[in-house]
Design a protein around this motif. Structure first.
Motif, PDB file in Angstrom:
ATOM      1  N   THR A   1       0.830  -1.199   0.000  1.00  0.00           N
ATOM      2  CA  THR A   1       0.000   0.000   0.000  1.00  0.00           C
ATOM      3  C   THR A   1       0.865   1.249   0.000  1.00  0.00           C
ATOM      4  O   THR A   1       1.683   1.441   0.886  1.00  0.00           O
ATOM      5  CB  THR A   1      -0.919   0.017   1.236  1.00  0.00           C
TER       6      THR A   1
ATOM      7  N   ARG B   1       1.182   5.008   0.768  1.00  0.00           N
ATOM      8  CA  ARG B   1       0.521   5.963   1.658  1.00  0.00           C
ATOM      9  C   ARG B   1       0.724   7.407   1.213  1.00  0.00           C
ATOM     10  O   ARG B   1       0.157   8.318   1.800  1.00  0.00           O
ATOM     11  CB  ARG B   1       1.071   5.799   3.083  1.00  0.00           C
TER      12      ARG B   1
ATOM     13  N   ARG C   1      -6.260   4.088   8.746  1.00  0.00           N
ATOM     14  CA  ARG C   1      -6.651   5.417   8.276  1.00  0.00           C
ATOM     15  C   ARG C   1      -5.720   6.507   8.813  1.00  0.00           C
ATOM     16  O   ARG C   1      -5.500   7.537   8.161  1.00  0.00           O
ATOM     17  CB  ARG C   1      -8.103   5.712   8.644  1.00  0.00           C
TER      18      ARG C   1
ATOM     19  N   SER D   1      -2.618   6.684   6.612  1.00  0.00           N
ATOM     20  CA  SER D   1      -2.871   7.375   5.346  1.00  0.00           C
ATOM     21  C   SER D   1      -2.855   8.885   5.512  1.00  0.00           C
ATOM     22  O   SER D   1      -2.627   9.614   4.551  1.00  0.00           O
ATOM     23  CB  SER D   1      -4.222   6.929   4.776  1.00  0.00           C
TER      24      SER D   1
END
Length: 261
Positions: free
Chosen positions: A3, A5, A243, A246
């Motif tokens: 992922t 970010r 979250r 992020s």
């Protein structure tokens, strides 16, 4: 590792990454390609006790050939997938604390094992955060975590440190703009690293500061970001919930490189 970010950045970190693996990745990606902006986690767990005897995943043998970029050019894909790479959340959590559980039993470690089981059971639930555990459970898990991430004696002169510094030196020499970033941890974690017996966390801080000075690198600590880091921002004592990650990583990029990142 899966992922991104920060828009425009790729992420190459995962649980338990070691300096030797970092250096392998630096050579793999940048021996033939000029690097750009690089954020390198400047965290004491690079040299933590829990790396002792831990198997390395990133080796030259396991990486896909840059010359012949096919999955099948990696020897890794010809072998049985290693259990820890396809593990359940429980297995991943066990990996994090494996060195601790291998040591002699103690009241702390027994309590921590019970708390860890509860953590694993709740981790995948929507909106989970660190405050779902009791203060006592968090304290036990944090103490074990700090013990395992305490840098090993003489870490600064170790082979691992040589690999870590070689990776940084190579990035700088290849023209990268490198920023060292101390990632978020809970206040209780910080307190324990300052008060625990034989703590070498302050020694690590001095070590990183010297590296930043040596290579003229920006060094950003999470505490300087415009963000509050209460326990409800964390999944455990040194990992943010999804979250929150992020949100924080773009803030780190801005602190490292300015608003044009």
């Amino acid at each position: 590792m899966a992922t991104s970010r920060i828009p425009g950045f790729s992420f190459y970190g995962w649980a338990g990454e070691q300096p030797e693996e970092l250096n392998t990745l630096v050579h793999y990606f940048y021996d033939a390609t000029k690097p750009g902006k690089i954020i390198l986690q400047a965290d004491p767990q690079w040299f933590g006790q829990y790396h002792v005897n831990r198997e390395k995943f990133v080796t030259a043998r396991n990486l896909i050939s840059r010359r012949f970029p096919s999955v099948l050019s990696s020897a890794y894909y010809w072998e049985t997938l290693r259990p820890n790479l396809v593990a359940s959340g429980y297995d991943v959590a066990n990996q994090i604390i494996s060195a601790a559980s291998a040591q002699e039993a103690s009241a702390l470690r027994t309590r921590a094992a019970i708390a860890e089981k509860k953590w694993v059971e709740m981790f995948a639930k929507p909106d989970f955060n660190w405050t779902w555990l009791t203060p006592e459970e968090r304290a036990d898990l944090t103490e074990v975590r700090a013990l395992e991430q305490n840098p090993r004696p003489d870490f600064a002169s170790s082979a691992a440190a040589a690999e870590f510094e070689d990776a940084i030196s190579r990035l700088v020499s290849r023209g990268a703009t490198v920023c060292l970033f101390r990632t978020p941890v809970t206040q209780e974690y910080l307190k324990m690293t300052r008060t625990m017996p034989d703590s070498r966390f302050a020694e690590f801080d001095a070590y990183i500061a010297e590296i930043a000075h040596r290579y003229n690198l920006r060094h950003v600590d999470f505490s300087t970001l415009p963000r509050s880091f209460g326990d409800n921002a964390f999944a455990n004592s040194d990992h943010l919930i999804d979250r929150e990650s992020s949100t924080v990583w773009p803030l780190a990029a801005n602190a490292c490189f300015g608003s044009s990142s």
